[in-house]
Design an enzyme around this catalytic site. Structure first.
Site, PDB file in Angstrom:
ATOM      1  CE1 TYR B 177       0.911  -0.352   4.512  1.00 28.80           C
ATOM      2  CE2 TYR B 177       0.495   1.992   4.125  1.00 28.80           C
ATOM      3  CZ  TYR B 177       1.015   0.979   4.921  1.00 28.80           C
ATOM      4  OH  TYR B 177       1.637   1.280   6.090  1.00 28.80           O
ATOM      5  CB  CYS B 178       1.744   3.919  -1.513  1.00 30.21           C
ATOM      6  SG  CYS B 178       0.804   3.773  -3.038  1.00 30.21           S
ATOM      7  NE  ARG B 179       3.335   9.805  -0.930  1.00 28.46           N
ATOM      8  CZ  ARG B 179       4.280   9.902  -1.868  1.00 28.46           C
ATOM      9  NH1 ARG B 179       3.936   9.924  -3.147  1.00 28.46           N
ATOM     10  NH2 ARG B 179       5.548   9.976  -1.519  1.00 28.46           N
ATOM     11  CB  CYS B 183      -0.583   6.322  -4.283  1.00 28.74           C
ATOM     12  SG  CYS B 183       1.162   6.264  -3.937  1.00 28.74           S
ATOM     13  CE1 TYR B 207      -1.439   5.135   8.828  1.00 29.96           C
ATOM     14  CE2 TYR B 207      -1.176   7.420   8.126  1.00 29.96           C
ATOM     15  CZ  TYR B 207      -1.297   6.484   9.133  1.00 29.96           C
ATOM     16  OH  TYR B 207      -1.277   6.889  10.438  1.00 29.96           O
TER      17      TYR B 207
END
Lengths: 225, 225
Positions: B177-179, B183, B207
């Site tokens: 996962y990221c932003r 993303c 997140y």
DNA sequence: CTAGCATTCAATTAATTACTTGAATAGATT
DNA sequence: AATCTATTCAAGTAATTAATTGAATGCTAG
């Protein structure tokens, strides 16, 4: 760099939606459209905009994906693209209300009533309706009421309220609603009704929110014309 | 007319929020801020903007109520004003994705992988985490990971992924996962990992969404400096 | 197939916005 | 107190946006 143009391309697209929401006239058009489909002319009459200007704003909204249009006979009818747009508008108002102090200032400047007239949430209204404890009052114009309203609600447009008070049972609580959480019609209605001795409250949000929550609605059947 | 100035005053306020969302650079700043508080300089370095320009955009965002600022020592730290702002951004992206066809075009142009790499929803990840079935991989820069991350996630910034593959168990499924939902970092990570034979998936959102959903997070404790 | 109507298009003007550059401010450090 | 640092302010230019006006389009109904 692959990642960077991807990112800026995407943010530019998202910004198109933001741009569509950046003009007060367009927000007003969206509020009207959230009540049901409307023609360009009808929208121009409900706002202070010229027909050409209204048309341009509607095209701007369409390009941003917020509304769709459909020609029927002579007229072009515009509609909100989907429930997600209602949620977006709700989110926008919510953020503005929570974080821009001017919003609260405006509300308290124009409305004398304290604590925003004790709004009651949709779930609570539904409960009281089932027990037959309340009269649900839709104070929007007939056109909007006909396009869809809370099931069981009676329609008395705000300008006619004073003349039609006899339609209301003084013994029963009244819950008034209109276009949305900041629509003035229901505020006005509650104020007027309380002055006349009714026990009146405002529904927390409006018809569009009620509808997208999946709560019971009904429409006035219109014959083909 | 009382009602009309009330209405236009209010819509003007809501439009301020729309205006804040109408510029791609400001949307990028908001995405960074959604990960945690950041200084002006740090944001300017993460974007292609000058410090002065970044500062102006941030002030624009602050006036619209979307961010708050706080001076700590020499630096001014900006933060997202509240969870409602995260919801607003999510709503904006959602509408753009559903109703602007260009968004899908951009995604499929830049990403070779089919059906957006099978994103898995947060609830599903939580379930698999509890059974110890997955490695949760945070591919954001260390600074953002430290400011807050999914509980139990390990951090390998995307640029370092290739060199640090040995940290990952080839027998276990990986969820990156990221932003946020658009993303590119997690898309890239999944693509890279799959090429190396890992069973990798992307978390549906990022997140900030995990956090505002009230799901378990943790932060890297930073000593005062 | 012509006249009438609703909407859109095109051209113009005024106002607003984005970004750059260089100076000013307000704290922290020496 | 003097200097340094991060941020903000101010002024200017280029680009974009809103609204007006009048003409053009494309249906519909007589």
């Amino acid at each position: 760099m692959r990642a960077n143009t991807f990112k800026s391309d995407l943010f530019s697209q998202f910004a198109r939606v933001g741009k569509a929401l950046s003009n007060p006239n367009r927000l007003e058009l969206l509020e009207f459209l959230a009540q049901g489909a409307r023609s360009v002319e009808s929208l121009a009459n409900s706002t202070s905009l010229s027909v050409a200007n209204t048309s341009q704003h509607l095209q701007h909204l369409r390009q941003a994906g917020l509304v769709t249009s459909q020609k029927k006979g002579l007229k072009v009818y515009y509609s909100i693209s989907g429930d997600d747009v209602i949620h977006l508008l709700d989110s926008l108002r919510d953020v503005a209300e929570r974080h821009i102090s001017d919003v609260d200032k405006i509300v308290t400047t124009y409305l004398t009533a304290k604590d925003h007239l004790d709004p009651i949430p949709a779930t609570e209204l539904l409960k009281r309706v089932k027990q037959d404890l309340v009269t649900v009052l839709d104070v929007r114009p007939k056109e909007e009421y006909d396009a869809g309203h809370v099931r069981g609600a009676i329609n008395i447009p705000i300008e006619e309220l004073e003349q039609h008070l006899q339609q209301l049972d003084p013994a029963q609580e009244i819950v008034a609603y209109c276009r949305g959480p900041h629509c003035i019609l229901a505020f006005d209605a509650v104020e007027q009704l309380r002055k006349k001795g009714f026990q009146a409250h405002r529904l927390e949000k409006g018809y569009p929110e009620w509808k997208v929550a999946g709560l019971p609605i009904e429409k006035t059947i219109s014959t083909t014309h």
